[in-house]
Design a protein around this motif. Structure first.
Motif, PDB file in Angstrom:
ATOM      1  N   MET A 119       2.274  -1.397  -7.204  1.00  0.00           N
ATOM      2  CA  MET A 119       2.309  -2.390  -6.127  1.00  0.00           C
ATOM      3  C   MET A 119       2.227  -3.816  -6.663  1.00  0.00           C
ATOM      4  O   MET A 119       2.767  -4.743  -6.055  1.00  0.00           O
ATOM      5  N   SER A 120       1.582  -3.996  -7.821  1.00  0.00           N
ATOM      6  CA  SER A 120       1.525  -5.345  -8.423  1.00  0.00           C
ATOM      7  C   SER A 120       2.920  -5.789  -8.835  1.00  0.00           C
ATOM      8  O   SER A 120       3.312  -6.945  -8.629  1.00  0.00           O
ATOM      9  N   PHE A 121       3.680  -4.861  -9.428  1.00  0.00           N
ATOM     10  CA  PHE A 121       5.042  -5.201  -9.851  1.00  0.00           C
ATOM     11  C   PHE A 121       5.931  -5.463  -8.636  1.00  0.00           C
ATOM     12  O   PHE A 121       6.777  -6.352  -8.646  1.00  0.00           O
ATOM     13  N   LEU A 122       5.701  -4.653  -7.591  1.00  0.00           N
ATOM     14  CA  LEU A 122       6.500  -4.838  -6.372  1.00  0.00           C
ATOM     15  C   LEU A 122       6.189  -6.204  -5.739  1.00  0.00           C
ATOM     16  O   LEU A 122       7.096  -6.901  -5.254  1.00  0.00           O
ATOM     17  N   THR A 123       4.920  -6.597  -5.776  1.00  0.00           N
ATOM     18  CA  THR A 123       4.539  -7.923  -5.252  1.00  0.00           C
ATOM     19  C   THR A 123       5.243  -9.013  -6.054  1.00  0.00           C
ATOM     20  O   THR A 123       5.818  -9.953  -5.478  1.00  0.00           O
ATOM     21  N   ALA A 124       5.213  -8.871  -7.379  1.00  0.00           N
ATOM     22  CA  ALA A 124       5.860  -9.875  -8.238  1.00  0.00           C
ATOM     23  C   ALA A 124       7.362  -9.929  -7.929  1.00  0.00           C
ATOM     24  O   ALA A 124       7.945 -11.019  -7.827  1.00  0.00           O
ATOM     25  N   TYR A 125       7.978  -8.754  -7.748  1.00  0.00           N
ATOM     26  CA  TYR A 125       9.406  -8.703  -7.420  1.00  0.00           C
ATOM     27  C   TYR A 125       9.691  -9.481  -6.128  1.00  0.00           C
ATOM     28  O   TYR A 125      10.597 -10.307  -6.073  1.00  0.00           O
ATOM     29  N   PHE A 126       8.873  -9.246  -5.101  1.00  0.00           N
ATOM     30  CA  PHE A 126       9.092  -9.949  -3.823  1.00  0.00           C
ATOM     31  C   PHE A 126       8.806 -11.451  -3.965  1.00  0.00           C
ATOM     32  O   PHE A 126       9.476 -12.266  -3.346  1.00  0.00           O
ATOM     33  N   VAL A 183       3.717 -18.882   2.125  1.00  0.00           N
ATOM     34  CA  VAL A 183       3.394 -17.490   2.449  1.00  0.00           C
ATOM     35  C   VAL A 183       4.666 -16.853   2.987  1.00  0.00           C
ATOM     36  O   VAL A 183       5.349 -17.441   3.821  1.00  0.00           O
ATOM     37  N   ASN A 184       5.006 -15.674   2.451  1.00  0.00           N
ATOM     38  CA  ASN A 184       6.204 -14.969   2.915  1.00  0.00           C
ATOM     39  C   ASN A 184       5.799 -13.612   3.468  1.00  0.00           C
ATOM     40  O   ASN A 184       4.989 -12.898   2.859  1.00  0.00           O
ATOM     41  N   GLU A 185       6.366 -13.223   4.593  1.00  0.00           N
ATOM     42  CA  GLU A 185       5.955 -11.983   5.268  1.00  0.00           C
ATOM     43  C   GLU A 185       6.201 -10.740   4.406  1.00  0.00           C
ATOM     44  O   GLU A 185       5.393  -9.815   4.402  1.00  0.00           O
ATOM     45  N   ASP A 186       7.294 -10.717   3.646  1.00  0.00           N
ATOM     46  CA  ASP A 186       7.570  -9.540   2.798  1.00  0.00           C
ATOM     47  C   ASP A 186       6.513  -9.393   1.695  1.00  0.00           C
ATOM     48  O   ASP A 186       6.047  -8.290   1.398  1.00  0.00           O
ATOM     49  N   VAL A 187       6.163 -10.544   1.100  1.00  0.00           N
ATOM     50  CA  VAL A 187       5.129 -10.525   0.053  1.00  0.00           C
ATOM     51  C   VAL A 187       3.800 -10.064   0.657  1.00  0.00           C
ATOM     52  O   VAL A 187       3.101  -9.205   0.104  1.00  0.00           O
ATOM     53  N   GLU A 188       3.466 -10.623   1.821  1.00  0.00           N
ATOM     54  CA  GLU A 188       2.195 -10.279   2.468  1.00  0.00           C
ATOM     55  C   GLU A 188       2.133  -8.801   2.851  1.00  0.00           C
ATOM     56  O   GLU A 188       1.086  -8.163   2.763  1.00  0.00           O
ATOM     57  N   ARG A 189       3.267  -8.250   3.251  1.00  0.00           N
ATOM     58  CA  ARG A 189       3.342  -6.834   3.626  1.00  0.00           C
ATOM     59  C   ARG A 189       2.984  -5.955   2.427  1.00  0.00           C
ATOM     60  O   ARG A 189       2.190  -5.011   2.526  1.00  0.00           O
ATOM     61  N   VAL A 190       3.581  -6.279   1.267  1.00  0.00           N
ATOM     62  CA  VAL A 190       3.290  -5.494   0.053  1.00  0.00           C
ATOM     63  C   VAL A 190       1.826  -5.673  -0.354  1.00  0.00           C
ATOM     64  O   VAL A 190       1.167  -4.718  -0.782  1.00  0.00           O
ATOM     65  N   ARG A 191       1.319  -6.893  -0.188  1.00  0.00           N
ATOM     66  CA  ARG A 191      -0.086  -7.135  -0.528  1.00  0.00           C
ATOM     67  C   ARG A 191      -1.028  -6.344   0.390  1.00  0.00           C
ATOM     68  O   ARG A 191      -2.050  -5.809  -0.056  1.00  0.00           O
ATOM     69  N   ARG A 192      -0.679  -6.245   1.670  1.00  0.00           N
ATOM     70  CA  ARG A 192      -1.511  -5.465   2.595  1.00  0.00           C
ATOM     71  C   ARG A 192      -1.462  -3.981   2.225  1.00  0.00           C
ATOM     72  O   ARG A 192      -2.466  -3.260   2.293  1.00  0.00           O
ATOM     73  N   CYS A 193      -0.270  -3.540   1.829  1.00  0.00           N
ATOM     74  CA  CYS A 193      -0.106  -2.141   1.415  1.00  0.00           C
ATOM     75  C   CYS A 193      -0.953  -1.861   0.171  1.00  0.00           C
ATOM     76  O   CYS A 193      -1.624  -0.822   0.066  1.00  0.00           O
ATOM     77  N   HIS A 194      -0.947  -2.817  -0.770  1.00  0.00           N
ATOM     78  CA  HIS A 194      -1.742  -2.684  -1.999  1.00  0.00           C
ATOM     79  C   HIS A 194      -3.240  -2.629  -1.653  1.00  0.00           C
ATOM     80  O   HIS A 194      -3.990  -1.807  -2.191  1.00  0.00           O
ATOM     81  N   LEU A 195      -3.660  -3.504  -0.737  1.00  0.00           N
ATOM     82  CA  LEU A 195      -5.070  -3.524  -0.334  1.00  0.00           C
ATOM     83  C   LEU A 195      -5.450  -2.193   0.312  1.00  0.00           C
ATOM     84  O   LEU A 195      -6.533  -1.639   0.071  1.00  0.00           O
ATOM     85  N   ASN A 196      -4.544  -1.658   1.138  1.00  0.00           N
ATOM     86  CA  ASN A 196      -4.823  -0.373   1.782  1.00  0.00           C
ATOM     87  C   ASN A 196      -4.954   0.739   0.734  1.00  0.00           C
ATOM     88  O   ASN A 196      -5.784   1.643   0.859  1.00  0.00           O
ATOM     89  N   TYR A 251       5.030   1.575   4.994  1.00  0.00           N
ATOM     90  CA  TYR A 251       4.543   0.190   5.092  1.00  0.00           C
ATOM     91  C   TYR A 251       5.593  -0.792   4.566  1.00  0.00           C
ATOM     92  O   TYR A 251       5.969  -1.758   5.247  1.00  0.00           O
ATOM     93  N   VAL A 252       6.074  -0.542   3.346  1.00  0.00           N
ATOM     94  CA  VAL A 252       6.992  -1.512   2.718  1.00  0.00           C
ATOM     95  C   VAL A 252       8.309  -1.589   3.493  1.00  0.00           C
ATOM     96  O   VAL A 252       8.892  -2.657   3.648  1.00  0.00           O
ATOM     97  N   MET A 253       8.775  -0.440   4.014  1.00  0.00           N
ATOM     98  CA  MET A 253      10.050  -0.448   4.736  1.00  0.00           C
ATOM     99  C   MET A 253       9.875  -0.708   6.231  1.00  0.00           C
ATOM    100  O   MET A 253      10.840  -0.638   6.991  1.00  0.00           O
ATOM    101  N   ALA A 254       8.644  -0.988   6.637  1.00  0.00           N
ATOM    102  CA  ALA A 254       8.320  -1.279   8.043  1.00  0.00           C
ATOM    103  C   ALA A 254       8.866  -0.205   8.988  1.00  0.00           C
ATOM    104  O   ALA A 254       9.480  -0.518  10.019  1.00  0.00           O
ATOM    105  N   LEU A 255       8.636   1.080   8.621  1.00  0.00           N
ATOM    106  CA  LEU A 255       9.097   2.176   9.482  1.00  0.00           C
ATOM    107  C   LEU A 255       8.287   2.155  10.774  1.00  0.00           C
ATOM    108  O   LEU A 255       7.127   1.717  10.784  1.00  0.00           O
ATOM    109  N   PRO A 256       8.883   2.663  11.862  1.00  0.00           N
ATOM    110  CA  PRO A 256       8.141   2.624  13.132  1.00  0.00           C
ATOM    111  C   PRO A 256       6.866   3.473  13.074  1.00  0.00           C
ATOM    112  O   PRO A 256       6.854   4.522  12.430  1.00  0.00           O
ATOM    113  N   GLN A 257       5.855   2.994  13.757  1.00  0.00           N
ATOM    114  CA  GLN A 257       4.627   3.786  13.909  1.00  0.00           C
ATOM    115  C   GLN A 257       4.937   4.999  14.792  1.00  0.00           C
ATOM    116  O   GLN A 257       5.893   4.949  15.564  1.00  0.00           O
ATOM    117  N   PRO A 258       4.267   6.160  14.673  1.00  0.00           N
ATOM    118  CA  PRO A 258       3.014   6.331  13.930  1.00  0.00           C
ATOM    119  C   PRO A 258       3.205   6.831  12.489  1.00  0.00           C
ATOM    120  O   PRO A 258       2.287   7.461  11.940  1.00  0.00           O
TER     121      PRO A 258
END
Ligand code: GSH
Length: 152
Positions: A27-34, A62-75, A118-125
């Motif tokens: 996820m760190s590399f993915l964050t850097a990529y974004f 702040v970019n939403e794609d970067v933040e999404r990956v960061r939230r995924c990493h935190l989770n 999370y990263v692909m923002a698939l619909p819940q649930p």
């Protein structure tokens, strides 16, 4: 101790724990990529390549794609660290190999699904359910650790 380390359950745990930790590290590399593809950085020293002060200012955002990956990493951190600690204690309680491997596979599988959802923002649930599967597995292992070890 040598007997535990040589046991099939411990070897299986080591395998699955390493896989899921590597996934979390990815996820760190993915964050850097974004960050690079979206040109969205967090620190002054990260935008030294900017050609003008205006460009520099634009890249510090702040970019939403970067933040999404960061939230995924935190989770991942919230869920994988408890899995590794409780999973290790569970391994030491001497569970059946088939049951232990089922727990490990379900957890690791659920975290991969959670990341994709999370990263692909698939619909819940989709994300919620994958998170729940991982959480239930860790709680099951915690319950089994407590039933074997409980001393209050
Ligand atoms: N810290 C989590 C606690 C609950 C949780 O882990 N929920 C899952 C399933 S909905 C999740 O993917 N949450 C999104 C997140 O942690 O950013 C949160 O704020 O949502």
């Amino acid at each position: 101790m040598a007997q535990i380390i040589d046991s099939e359950v411990f070897l299986a745990f080591s395998t699955y724990a390493t896989i899921v930790i590597l996934k979390m590290m990815f996820m760190s590399f993915l964050t850097a990529y974004f960050r690079f593809t979206r040109k969205a950085f967090a620190n002054d020293e990260d935008v030294r390549m900017a050609k003008s002060p205006e460009e520099k200012k634009k890249m510090l955002r702040v970019n939403e794609d970067v933040e999404r990956v960061r939230r995924c990493h935190l989770n991942d951190l919230e869920n994988i660290i408890p899995f590794v600690i409780i999973g290790l204690l569970y391994t030491l309680t001497g569970p059946e190999l088939s049951s232990a491997v089922l727990h490990f596979r379900l957890f690791v599988g659920s975290r991969f699904v959670h990341t994709v959802a999370y990263v692909m923002a698939l619909p819940q649930p989709s994300r919620g359910l994958s998170w729940l599967v991982g959480m239930v597995v860790t709680l099951c292992m915690a319950y089994q650790v407590l039933t074997v070890t409980l001393r209050l």
